[in-house]
Design a protein around this motif. Structure first.
Motif, short mmCIF file in Angstrom:
data_model
loop_
_atom_site.label_atom_id
_atom_site.label_comp_id
_atom_site.label_asym_id
_atom_site.label_seq_id
_atom_site.Cartn_x
_atom_site.Cartn_y
_atom_site.Cartn_z
N UNK A 157 0.88 -1.19 0.00
CA UNK A 157 0.00 0.00 0.00
C UNK A 157 0.91 1.23 0.00
N UNK A 158 0.50 2.32 -0.65
CA UNK A 158 1.38 3.50 -0.67
C UNK A 158 1.60 4.09 0.72
N UNK A 159 0.52 4.14 1.53
CA UNK A 159 0.63 4.72 2.88
C UNK A 159 -0.55 4.26 3.72
N UNK A 160 -0.40 4.32 5.04
CA UNK A 160 -1.53 4.06 5.94
C UNK A 160 -1.54 5.17 6.99
N UNK A 161 -2.68 5.33 7.68
CA UNK A 161 -2.74 6.41 8.67
C UNK A 161 -2.20 5.96 10.03
N UNK A 168 -2.62 -5.15 12.19
CA UNK A 168 -3.49 -4.91 11.03
C UNK A 168 -2.82 -5.35 9.72
N UNK A 169 -1.49 -5.41 9.74
CA UNK A 169 -0.80 -5.91 8.54
C UNK A 169 -1.29 -7.32 8.22
N UNK A 170 -1.67 -8.06 9.27
CA UNK A 170 -2.24 -9.40 9.06
C UNK A 170 -3.76 -9.31 8.90
N UNK A 228 3.97 -4.46 2.93
CA UNK A 228 4.70 -3.18 3.02
C UNK A 228 3.67 -2.09 2.77
N UNK A 229 3.21 -1.47 3.87
CA UNK A 229 2.05 -0.58 3.75
C UNK A 229 2.41 0.91 3.72
#
Ligand code: NAI
Ligand code: ISE
Length: 338
Positions: A157-161, A168-170, A228-229
């Motif tokens: 993902x390009x980015x997460x907050x 949460x990656x899982x 890889x978020x």
């Protein structure tokens, strides 16, 4: 016939599904809407000119005689209560992933569904409806690359907050690979291990990113999934299957290639909503069509929801014990779900 649909949860994906049922798909109509954020739900009804009633109580929506089928698209911890209620009322229910947040809660839904002796639940693992994954599965099933031995996957993902946490990656992100990869390989998982590479400087201080999850299947296939978020460059989903006679790759989404200013370029999508847009359309169209034709639902079942939740639980334990290989002990699949 038109399937009259009630939606519980009108956030990002709830709104997307309301729009696709209203504007793109056929055979379904949004007649009821619920969200704890009443103003937002009412605004959606008004903005999209829906001929739908707002329900302050999700359970009342499910029990309404006006509603044939329910879409559960609220946040994960509330899924179980609404799915269980729908099943008890013998109503069809499409539930976004996760089916429930624990494997035990998923099993409760499984048991209730078996009690009703009818397949009523479809879980929103939309990748099984993605044309790329379907083509990749066909290649494997036809034996074109021989027996699969290794699978390399990446979910970027390009980015997460800031609210996005390591587990949460899982539970939120890799859960898609957990579901789609065992379906792709027609196999079950038996163990999981997590290792942490060097951390990116682009992740929040509390988040381990990237991560690598190593999974082994019953047939002995070794799977590595990179999550890889905060990769910055795009929303990128990779899958490469190494077989004894060849390699098969998940097709890249179709984008226009250009040659310009001494460079060969192909754009990369930035948003999951775009990357799997057709798969979302297909999964919900299939749900509507099967209800309309009185056919068995053919998407991921509540058993698949249980299998994903159990595997995710073990992967989260593996995150907390880096390097340790932990067993995944799944219950036997009941005949009802074979
Ligand atoms: P969101 O936070 O944008 O929306 C959630 C909505 O649920 C909010 O409007 C909130 O007010 C409402 N809500 C929360 N508790 C509720 C309750 N008890 N009763 C009624 N409404 C309630 O979240 P988002 O991104 O739409 O995610 C929703 C679900 O969809 C999650 O389970 C998520 O994992 C899943 N999802 C699936 C995707 C996929 O690719 N299949 C993509 C994005 C989300
Ligand atoms: C989101 O909930 C999704 O389901 C997306 O497909 C995934 O890529 C993302 O990481 C999740 O947060």
């Amino acid at each position: 016939m038109t399937v009259k649909i009630g939606v519980i949860g009108c956030g990002a994906i709830g709104l997307e599904h309301i729009k696709r049922i209203t504007n793109t798909l056929s055979g379904g109509k949004i007649v009821a809407v619920n969200d704890i954020n009443e103003n937002n739900a009412k605004k959606i009804i008004a903005d999209l000119h829906l001929d739908a009633k707002f329900y302050a109580d999700g359970h009342e929506l499910i029990r309404s005689a006006d509603v044939d089928a329910v879409l559960v698209t609220c946040w994960g911890p509330a899924h179980k209560e609404f799915v269980l209620e729908a099943v008890k009322q013998k109503k069809y229910v499409f539930c976004e992933k996760p089916l429930a947040t624990t494997a035990d809660d998923c099993l409760e839904i499984v048991e209730e569904e078996m009690k009703q002796k009818k397949h009523l639940v479809q879980v929103g693992f939309m990748r099984r409806f993605d044309e790329g994954y379907v083509a990749l599965k066909k290649t494997i099933d036809e034996g074109q690359i021989g027996a699969p031995l290794i699978l390399h996957a990446a979910h970027r993902n390009p980015a997460v907050d800031e609210k996005y946490t390591t587990d949460m990656a899982i539970n939120d992100t890799m859960i898609h690979e957990i579901d789609v990869l065992h379906w792709l390989l027609d196999d079950e998982y038996i163990s999981a291990q997590v290792i942490y590479p060097r951390k990116t400087g682009n992740a929040s201080s509390h988040l381990a990113d990237p991560q690598i999850v190593l999974v082994e299947t019953k047939k002995g296939i070794r799977i590595d999934v990179e999550i890889f978020v905060n990769c910055k460059y795009g929303y990128d989903i990779k899958c490469e299957v190494v077989g004894e006679d060849g390699i098969a790759y998940l097709p890249e989404p179709a984008t226009v290639q250009t040659r310009q200013k001494a460079a060969l370029n192909r754009p990369i999508l930035m948003d999951w909503k775009q990357r799997f847009i057709k798969a979302y359309d297909y999964e919900i169209q299939a749900f509507i069509n099967n209800i309309n034709k009185g056919q068995k639902l053919d998407g991921p079942t509540s058993w698949d929801g249980y299998a994903a939740a159990l595997t995710a639980d073990v992967c989260v334990q593996a995150q907390q014990n880096p390097g340790k290989i932990l067993p995944i002990k799944m219950k036997d699949r009941p005949d009802f779900y074979k």
